[in-house]
Scaffold this motif. Structure first.
Motif, PDB file in Angstrom:
ATOM      1  N   ILE A  27      33.490 122.834  75.906  1.00 37.21           N
ATOM      2  CA  ILE A  27      33.619 124.188  75.345  1.00 37.21           C
ATOM      3  C   ILE A  27      33.884 125.207  76.455  1.00 37.21           C
ATOM      4  N   TRP A  66      37.860 129.617  69.020  1.00 42.10           N
ATOM      5  CA  TRP A  66      37.067 129.261  67.853  1.00 42.10           C
ATOM      6  C   TRP A  66      37.861 129.322  66.549  1.00 42.10           C
ATOM      7  N   VAL A 107      33.097 120.549  66.191  1.00 46.30           N
ATOM      8  CA  VAL A 107      31.758 120.709  66.760  1.00 46.30           C
ATOM      9  C   VAL A 107      30.691 120.476  65.685  1.00 46.30           C
ATOM     10  N   LEU A 119      26.488 127.306  69.819  1.00 44.76           N
ATOM     11  CA  LEU A 119      27.523 126.494  69.162  1.00 44.76           C
ATOM     12  C   LEU A 119      27.326 126.436  67.651  1.00 44.76           C
TER      13      LEU A 119
END
Length: 539
Positions: A129, A144, A152, A182
């Motif tokens: 990430i 994202w 994820v 996350l």
């Protein structure tokens, strides 16, 4: 392996995509595989050097992506990860991050599909990430999007709940990211109640978990995870040494789950050592001796020595003999590389690591090729391999022993100024005896092509030549590549050459565009993986 199978010249197709350069061309696929293996596209592997990857040293990766070969790149990343070929796994996460942000949809989809297989641990996921974040501006893309959020979320949802609970409590944050970050950014919807429990624990904390689950009728799996998290929380808030030790021993807690204050206790360390992974225990032998956790003749020292020498434990941990040599020599040194930690080496621990060195040969998987190891004795082999406590003489002897005892067809030579002497490295030899066998020639000049010439003139076909030297100055009667090519032509074999300067920190012995030649500067455990990958035509 049949002789006809291992002697065949590799086809250009194995490493060449639409190429006319022949089987030994260093093309983009070769450069990519080198990058995935040790983080550099060059033909030189430098031991213990791990620079952060960047787009500037990943040219082959970018070229292949631009040519529409993204799926091929992702397949290689997956293979290197699954087979444990990557000496420096950070290069895999970097390459996967680049693929996941490429403009081609199929490449991005392929990258996200293998995320869980490549990034198996939380630390890997955090690095992946963070790499994506760092690539954002250079690659002019977002992070994202829906695809990453799903990938994820799947990483968490497809885990076994108990394994996930242990993993997230041992590695809570890294690279500036936490599990809470996350999960919130991905808007993760847990796949089952046990995963939901772990997710709530990471995002809301233990008090909210207690409030949500204390009065509910929970499934067996939820109860199990809940009990485990309760233990983790209990140890975090305990100042009672006896209680902490009992929790460690009963639930196999690890040091990452404890407080810093807990690690000031000798008894806590003794409890941790009982179940600590063997590789981790070997790394802290000096520290444990210095702090009197391990004392001469104590039951704890005897237990640790028993674990180190236990064949079943060695096999389970897959400890490599060279790793044991490094640990043993570092312990024998009596002083750490950093800080002021000093200790008096314990004779029983030294005996245990020495015994384990010989037993661990069983952990080396044979390559099944014909090797010739040539040790240059033209200069004194009393230098130290950079970053270790091992002399070049002992390192050369250990490397020779490892190949001689694990590969059926291995020849060992000592050479100096035109003279080559075959060495008898037998299975019943000690490391000291093997070292003495290698250093019996007088000094002279270094000609690293002599072993190749000797094999050709002696009628010996060799798949992999490994030349070990510590001489920063060398001479060649002929080009190493030309000598290698003559050997290939004479015997019809796909011969390769590894030029290893044991004392170098970055200067290659030879520069070449032949993919059958690789330089190694210094030596560490990763060098064995590099040699193996070269021998098996993987880089």
């Amino acid at each position: 392996m049949e002789p006809s199978e291992r002697s065949s010249i590799p086809s250009a197709g194995s490493h060449t995509h639409n190429s006319t350069g022949g089987p030994w061309e260093v093309n983009d696929k070769v450069r990519l595989c080198r990058f995935l293996c040790y983080g550099s596209e060059a033909d030189t592997y430098t031991a213990r050097e791990e620079a952060r990857c960047g787009l500037e040293n990943a040219g082959a990766l970018l070229t292949m992506l631009q040519e529409g070969r993204g799926a091929e790149v992702v397949d290689e990343i997956k293979r290197f990860s699954q087979d444990g070929r990557a000496v420096r796994p950070g290069s895999l996460f970097f390459a996967l991050a680049v693929c996941s942000q490429h403009s081609e949809l199929k490449t991005r989809q392929a990258a996200f599909k293998v995320l869980k297989e490549v990034c198996r641990e939380p630390a890997h996921l955090f690095l992946f990430i963070q790499t994506k974040k760092e690539l954002k501006e250079e690659m002019k893309c977002g992070i994202w999007g829906r695809a990453l959020r799903k990938a994820v979320s799947d990483w968490y949802n497809e885990q076994d709940a108990m394994i996930l609970a242990a993993a997230v409590t041992k590695c809570k944050q890294r690279e500036g990211w936490s599990h809470q970050d996350l999960l919130k950014l991905c808007h993760t919807k847990p796949s089952n109640e046990a995963i939901a429990l772990v997710c709530k624990y990471m995002t809301r904390g233990w008090k909210d978990v207690q409030a949500a689950y204390s009065d509910k009728e929970n499934s067996e799996e939820v109860v199990k995870v809940l009990s485990y998290l309760e233990v983790v929380e209990k140890v975090k808030h305990s100042c009672d040494e006896t209680e902490v030790i009992n929790l460690i021993e009963e639930h196999q807690l690890e040091r990452e789950q404890l407080l810093t204050d807990h690690l000031k206790s000798k008894q806590v360390w003794r409890a941790l050592l009982k179940e600590m992974p063997l590789q981790a225990a070997l790394k802290i032998l000096g520290k444990m001796t210095s702090s009197k956790v391990l004392e001469p003749g104590s039951s704890e020292t005897q237990a640790v020595c028993g674990r180190i020498q236990c064949e079943a434990t060695l096999k389970k941990a897959k400890i490599h003999p060279f790793s044991l040599l490094l640990s043993s020599e570092n312990y024998k040194r009596g002083q750490g590389y950093q800080g002021k930690t000093k200790w008096e080496p314990d004779s029983e621990i030294l005996k245990a690591t020495d015994s384990a060195f010989y037993k661990s040969f069983m952990n080396v998987e044979p390559v099944g090729k014909r090797f010739l190891l040539a040790v240059d004795v033209s200069t004194s082999l009393s230098s130290i391999v950079p970053g270790t406590s091992v002399s070049t003489a002992v390192a050369a002897a250990a490397i020779s022993m490892i190949f001689a005892q694990t590969e059926v067809d291995t020849q060992v030579l000592a050479f100096s100024e035109g003279a080559l002497v075959p060495c008898s490295i037998s299975a019943d030899m000690t490391l000291a005896q093997a070292t003495a066998e290698l250093v019996k020639l007088p000094g002279g000049c270094t000609d690293c092509t002599l072993p190749v010439t000797w094999a050709s003139e002696s009628g010996k076909a060799v798949d992999v030549f490994i030349v070990l030297t510590n001489n920063p100055l060398w001479m060649f009667a002929a080009s190493p590549v030309e000598s290698l090519k003559k050997h290939r032509r004479k015997f019809g074999v796909a011969s390769k050459l590894v030029m290893c300067n044991l004392t170098s920190t970055g200067n290659a012995v030879a520069d070449t565009d032949d993919r059958g030649l690789v330089n190694i500067c210094g030596f560490d455990l990763g060098a064995f993986s590099v040699v193996r990958s070269l021998a098996l035509d993987l880089i």
